[in-house]
Write an enzyme that holds these catalytic residues in place. Structure first.
Site, PDB file in Angstrom:
ATOM      1  N   HIS A 163      15.711   8.411 -18.983  1.00 17.44           N
ATOM      2  CA  HIS A 163      17.182   8.355 -19.066  1.00 17.44           C
ATOM      3  C   HIS A 163      17.621   7.458 -20.215  1.00 17.44           C
ATOM      4  CE1 HIS A 163      17.584   4.351 -17.045  1.00 17.44           C
ATOM      5  NE2 HIS A 163      16.581   4.750 -16.290  1.00 17.44           N
ATOM      6  N   ASP A 210      20.618   5.720 -20.552  1.00 21.23           N
ATOM      7  CA  ASP A 210      21.504   4.583 -20.299  1.00 21.23           C
ATOM      8  C   ASP A 210      20.708   3.389 -19.792  1.00 21.23           C
ATOM      9  OD1 ASP A 210      20.986   6.149 -17.982  1.00 21.23           O
ATOM     10  OD2 ASP A 210      22.614   5.161 -16.916  1.00 21.23           O
ATOM     11  N   ASP A 252      14.096  -0.561 -19.444  1.00 18.04           N
ATOM     12  CA  ASP A 252      14.441   0.419 -18.412  1.00 18.04           C
ATOM     13  C   ASP A 252      15.674   1.176 -18.899  1.00 18.04           C
ATOM     14  OD1 ASP A 252      15.122   1.830 -16.130  1.00 18.04           O
ATOM     15  OD2 ASP A 252      15.817   0.069 -15.029  1.00 18.04           O
ATOM     16  N   GLU A 308      22.121   7.653 -15.390  1.00 11.55           N
ATOM     17  CA  GLU A 308      21.172   7.409 -14.296  1.00 11.55           C
ATOM     18  C   GLU A 308      21.526   6.142 -13.543  1.00 11.55           C
ATOM     19  OE1 GLU A 308      17.410   5.883 -12.406  1.00 11.55           O
ATOM     20  OE2 GLU A 308      18.735   4.944 -13.859  1.00 11.55           O
ATOM     21  N   GLU A 309      21.819   5.070 -14.259  1.00  7.54           N
ATOM     22  CA  GLU A 309      22.038   3.778 -13.615  1.00  7.54           C
ATOM     23  C   GLU A 309      23.330   3.741 -12.818  1.00  7.54           C
ATOM     24  OE1 GLU A 309      19.728   1.842 -13.432  1.00  7.54           O
ATOM     25  OE2 GLU A 309      18.533   1.722 -15.258  1.00  7.54           O
ATOM     26  N   ASP A 319       9.656   6.454 -16.026  1.00  5.51           N
ATOM     27  CA  ASP A 319      10.686   5.485 -15.646  1.00  5.51           C
ATOM     28  C   ASP A 319      10.231   4.546 -14.531  1.00  5.51           C
ATOM     29  OD1 ASP A 319      13.149   4.204 -15.569  1.00  5.51           O
ATOM     30  OD2 ASP A 319      14.056   5.694 -14.240  1.00  5.51           O
ATOM     31  N   HIS A 328      17.311  -4.975 -14.916  1.00  2.00           N
ATOM     32  CA  HIS A 328      18.679  -5.125 -14.392  1.00  2.00           C
ATOM     33  C   HIS A 328      19.167  -6.567 -14.411  1.00  2.00           C
ATOM     34  CE1 HIS A 328      18.496  -1.092 -11.914  1.00  2.00           C
ATOM     35  NE2 HIS A 328      18.019  -0.976 -13.148  1.00  2.00           N
TER      36      HIS A 328
END
Length: 453
Positions: free
Chosen positions: A42, A44, A81, A111-112, A135, A424
């Site tokens: 992904h 984003d 990520d 995705e996030e 991922d 994150h």
């Protein structure tokens, strides 16, 4: 940018209605009859920065540094990520010496924030039979299943009244926590800044008659909050007792968070802002009772996969201002029915405290298939190249594989990636040597899929 890159390489490229990018490269000579392979990641990232950072994610580049073999972003998230997964897939497309079957690279958006890209992918968009998701964040593991989940959003209008003349304004700041990924880090015992500040506010309300003006904490529902802030009003005679009470609370937390969140700080300072209202006592009680009492963290460990979290939730965002109180929880489970059950409990608790709550953005888990032919081939290649098989695991996080399996049920899927820590959260890092191993494995798998029956 990637469309222009693909055009320079002569690759087939298309963008679907959701914004997903699909790139295709023909098979190596003599391999056109082999089943096609999809590489998937992904585009984003989770944009998190420390409060003392002025980084603007819309304008400023990420500033990485090299530390002891790791690439690190010290004050923001790095974007490994899933930027490193995207990079691996693009490197395959650039490699004209690699023997490979027909290739597709699916790079999704959103995705996030809720897996909107994978959710919107049209059935039949992918031609390949095998899919390698790039991922995951633990080198040496093959993932063959993941949690599904949904969000619970709650909102309440909050009655206000004039700030008492006898009260002075204070600003509380709870900072210094590690935070992290609300799925893969949820079992590590890290503090949730919102929940810790709520405990403090309830105690201050009970012991010092503190009145709540505003609250803010967290910025992403899939990140464990690292910082939270509140403005309160205190009777003038209670101000002298505030430092001691905050010190007592820190002293209670520190043994529980020792070795996990040693940087925790709780600070109170007089507030110069001119807020003229506070929540009424019933509204304040409803907000604090619900948010402090709502479930947080691990709800159940898996019976089928020892050491793996089955069901959890994370209070990722909370905000209280003149427009009311808003909270967002992210619920995850390896069992879709258990995610629904926990989300329903949160909705019920919210409703009992005067909140309007709803479940949104549900996505399915990826059901493990231990008999997967792709897993068996992957284990043969991993053992040959690295001297031992990979660990077959499921992950308590949302991979897009569950949604891709729903739209393309014939796909045989496997997920792997390099070592990434702190996704994150600021300080996110990726180990460079593990990226090299991932690249070696990816090339070997594609060659095997191109040449072996």
């Amino acid at each position: 940018h990637l469309l222009a890159w693909a055009e320079r390489l002569g690759l087939e490229a298309e963008v679907d209605g959701a914004g997903n990018l699909l790139l295709r490269k023909p098979a190596s000579p003599g391999c056109a009859d082999r089943p096609g392979v999809v590489l998937q990641g992904h585009l984003d990232m989770v944009c998190q920065r420390n409060a003392d950072s002025d980084h603007d994610f819309e304008r400023d580049p990420i500033t990485p540094v090299l530390k002891d073999g790791w690439l690190v972003a010290e004050r923001t998230t790095l974007g490994a990520d899933n930027g490193i997964g995207v990079a691996l897939a693009l490197a395959v497309l650039e490699d004209d010496d690699l023997m490979h079957p027909p290739l597709e690279v699916l790079l999704t958006v959103d995705e996030e924030a809720g897996m909107g890209g994978a959710r919107s992918l049209r059935p039949g968009s992918l031609r390949g039979r095998h899919l390698l998701n790039l991922d995951t964040e633990e080198w040496g593991d093959f993932y063959l299943g993941c949690a599904g989940g949904m969000d619970v959003e709650a909102h309440r209008a909050c009655a206000r009244e004039a700030l008492p003349d006898t009260h002075a304004r204070w600003r509380l700041a709870l900072t210094g926590l590690v935070g992290g990924h609300s799925g893969i880090d949820i079992h590590r015992g890290r503090g949730n800044a919102i929940k810790l500040l709520l405990e403090t506010l309830r105690e201050l309300a009970a012991r010092l008659d503190a009145r709540l003006i505003s609250l803010e904490g967290g910025s992403a529902r899939n990140a464990i909050p690292r910082e939270a802030f509140a403005r309160i009003a205190l009777p003038a005679e209670a101000a002298d007792r505030l430092p001691a009470l905050l010190g007592e609370r820190l002293a209670r937390w520190q043994p529980l968070l020792a070795g996990i969140d040693d940087g925790l700080m709780l600070d109170a300072r007089p507030c110069a802002e001119t807020a003229a209202t506070v929540l009424t006592r019933p509204a304040q009680a409803a907000v604090l009772d619900f948010l402090d009492g709502a479930a947080q963290g691990v709800a159940r460990m898996s019976d089928d996969f020892p050491g793996v979290v089955e069901t959890s939730d994370n209070l990722g965002v909370a905000a209280l201002d003149d427009n009311g109180c808003r909270a967002v929880f992210m619920v995850r489970s390896l069992r879709d029915a258990e995610a629904v059950k926990l989300a329903d409990q949160l909705v019920g608790q919210a409703s009992a405290h005067g909140f309007e709550a709803r479940k949104v953005g549900a996505y399915p888990g990826w059901t493990p298939n231990p008999a997967s032919p792709l897993l068996a081939l992957g284990q043969r290649v991993h053992t040959r190249e690295f001297g031992q098989p990979a660990r077959a695991r499921v992950i308590h996080a949302g991979l897009e594989c569950g949604l891709l399996a729903a739209s393309h049920p014939a796909l045989d899927m496997l997920s792997f990636g390099p070592d990434i820590r702190g996704a994150h959260a600021p300080g996110e890092r990726v180990e460079i040597e593990s990226v090299a191993r991932c690249w070696h494995l990816l090339r070997a798998l594609l060659t095997e899929l191109a040449t072996k029956d």
